[in-house]
Design a protein around this motif. Structure first.
Motif, PDB file in Angstrom:
ATOM      1  N   ILE A 361       0.710  -1.120  -0.006  1.00  0.00           N
ATOM      2  CA  ILE A 361       0.005  -0.013   0.015  1.00  0.00           C
ATOM      3  C   ILE A 361       0.890   1.313  -0.040  1.00  0.00           C
ATOM      4  CG2 ILE A 361      -1.861   1.219   1.284  1.00  0.00           C
ATOM      5  CD1 ILE A 361      -2.749  -1.306   2.366  1.00  0.00           C
ATOM      6  N   ALA A 362       2.017   1.238   0.751  1.00  0.00           N
ATOM      7  CA  ALA A 362       2.880   2.350   0.648  1.00  0.00           C
ATOM      8  C   ALA A 362       3.511   2.626  -0.616  1.00  0.00           C
ATOM      9  CB  ALA A 362       4.078   2.116   1.951  1.00  0.00           C
ATOM     10  N   ALA A 363       3.937   1.583  -1.253  1.00  0.00           N
ATOM     11  CA  ALA A 363       4.534   1.718  -2.414  1.00  0.00           C
ATOM     12  C   ALA A 363       3.413   2.056  -3.749  1.00  0.00           C
ATOM     13  CB  ALA A 363       4.848   0.369  -2.898  1.00  0.00           C
ATOM     14  N   TYR A 364       2.450   1.732  -3.503  1.00  0.00           N
ATOM     15  CA  TYR A 364       1.303   2.398  -4.172  1.00  0.00           C
ATOM     16  C   TYR A 364       1.091   3.660  -4.095  1.00  0.00           C
ATOM     17  CZ  TYR A 364      -3.338   2.879  -6.348  1.00  0.00           C
ATOM     18  OH  TYR A 364      -4.341   3.157  -7.193  1.00  0.00           O
ATOM     19  N   ARG A 365       1.194   4.264  -2.870  1.00  0.00           N
ATOM     20  CA  ARG A 365       1.161   5.859  -2.919  1.00  0.00           C
ATOM     21  C   ARG A 365       2.575   6.762  -3.195  1.00  0.00           C
ATOM     22  NH1 ARG A 365      -2.185   7.234   1.360  1.00  0.00           N
ATOM     23  NH2 ARG A 365      -1.430   9.488   0.819  1.00  0.00           N
TER      24      ARG A 365
END
Length: 420
Positions: A361-365
């Motif tokens: 999720i962090a990488a997606y952001r």
């Protein structure tokens, strides 16, 4: 010795790959095949492929994030930076508690291979103290020992492959059609085996959690993660096919030392002690890297007051988080005394899958200038983590939820205490 001293950047690409391989090979190669065969029979080969794919997706997220945030903490740091304090805490807590259990499991695995009957727990504690001492005196010593262990284990695994292949055994067609105890493995059994096998690939996280000690981290960490994961997958795939072929699914499911038994099928009885040496070395390699990784995540959490600030101290001479390492050794030693950790693999998988869910999720952001991989990979990776968590054994999920809840309560109390 204070918490303002940074860690030293001393690790090169070969060092980082060795630490990642030591974690992944030792974490499961001598342990995961029997329980996954009991669940899914030869369907564990499909489970291994699924686990490898999910691990690859998670690795792309970790590599992308590590290049932007080359500091200690791994997904704990990434979650805080991209999503906020609470997601970061959940990632860090999940990693610390899951991998603390893994430390105890690896030390007990080592003792099971080398200790006389009745001396397993004292020997396991001695292994924890010895490797904590190695870590304490500097990260370059950790990397050097990891390299030696990886070489020993790879040589032993090569012997297992040669000996087991020479024994004949089950044909490839039989392997593809073989099932577990109830015949053909159902899709749920295959997914559950994938969740347990994911435990074996989670070791590359140690590279990211040690990002503050890697030279040229923006370039080194992504390469080390990709290379160590790729090598580990090939090793596991070859061994899974060879061991299943030598023993068959039913016999593999019942084996307490499947690699030694598979090698012995050829009639080469002398391979038994050598495989035991390899198993003990692999467990030590995993334990060494686990102690380093967990202590670095604990250091990052303590720096942000998510663990007691006392753990944020870095040794002025050896440049390691010495208090976090010593505290970890004490906790693992206590766990060894009070539990056999039979569910350690499932419990660890629960924690690490949550850890990587937050990493995805962090990488997606991340902003476009920091992106190395397309966003759909992070979406599929997050879905894969949730799917594997949902199919883990119920007791592993229940235990993980309880410990996660305890961590949330702990942080709520700390936040209230420091709020004016």
């Amino acid at each position: 010795m204070n918490n303002t001293i940074p860690l030293a950047r001393k690790l090169g690409l070969a060092d980082a790959i060795a630490i990642g391989l030591a974690s992944m090979i030792g974490a499961g190669v001598f342990a995961v095949f029997a329980p996954t065969a009991a669940i899914a029979g030869s369907g564990l080969l499909i489970g291994l492929l699924i686990a490898g794919c999910v691990a690859y997706l998670n690795a792309t997220s970790s590599a992308q994030l590590a290049a932007q945030y080359p500091v200690s903490g791994g997904a704990y740091t990434y979650g805080r930076e991209q999503l906020g304090e609470w997601p970061g805490f959940v990632a860090g807590w999940s990693f610390v508690v899951g991998k603390t259990a893994s430390c105890a499991a690896m030390s007990l695995t080592f003792a099971a291979y080398v200790a006389p009957s009745g001396w397993e727990k004292p020997v396991a504690i001695a292994a924890v103290l010895l490797l904590t001492g190695i870590n304490y005196f500097g990260v370059t010593r950790t990397a050097t020992v990891a390299k030696v262990i990886v070489v020993v284990v790879l040589l032993v695994l090569a012997l297992v492959v040669v000996a087991a292949s020479a024994s004949g055994g089950t044909g490839a067609a039989d392997l593809l059609g073989g099932g577990g105890g109830d015949g053909q493995p159902a899709w749920y059994a295959v997914l559950q085996s994938a969740g347990l096998l994911f435990f074996a690939f989670a070791g590359y996280a140690r590279i990211a959690t040690m990002g503050e000690e890697v030279r040229s981290p923006e370039r080194t960490i992504p390469r080390a993660i990709a290379l160590s994961l790729g090598l580990a997958f090939v090793i596991y795939a070859v061994l899974a096919v060879v061991v299943l072929g030598a023993l068959g699914p039913e016999r593999l499911a019942e084996s307490t030392a499947p690699l030694a038994e598979a090698a012995g099928q050829s009639g080469w009885e002398w391979t038994g002690p050598i495989v035991r040496i390899g198993a003990s070395a692999a467990a030590l390699g995993a334990l060494l890297a686990l102690i380093a990784g967990v202590s670095r995540t604990g250091l990052a959490m303590a720096r942000n007051d998510d663990l007691p600030r006392w753990f944020a101290a870095v040794h002025s001479r050896y440049r390691v988080p010495h208090r976090a390492e010593l505290a970890l050794a004490a906790i693992v030693s206590a766990l060894i005394l009070v539990t056999d950790l039979r569910g350690a693999i499932g419990f660890s998988s629960f924690g690490v899958l949550l850890y990587y869910l937050i990493a995805n999720i962090a990488a997606y952001r991340q902003q476009p200038e920091h992106r190395r991989f397309p966003r759909p990979l992070q979406i599929v990776g997050a879905i894969g983590c949730l799917l594997l968590v949902a199919t883990l054994p119920l007791q592993s999920v229940a235990g993980g939820v309880i410990v996660l809840g305890a961590g949330v309560v702990y942080r709520v109390i700390r936040v209230k205490l420091r709020t004016p």
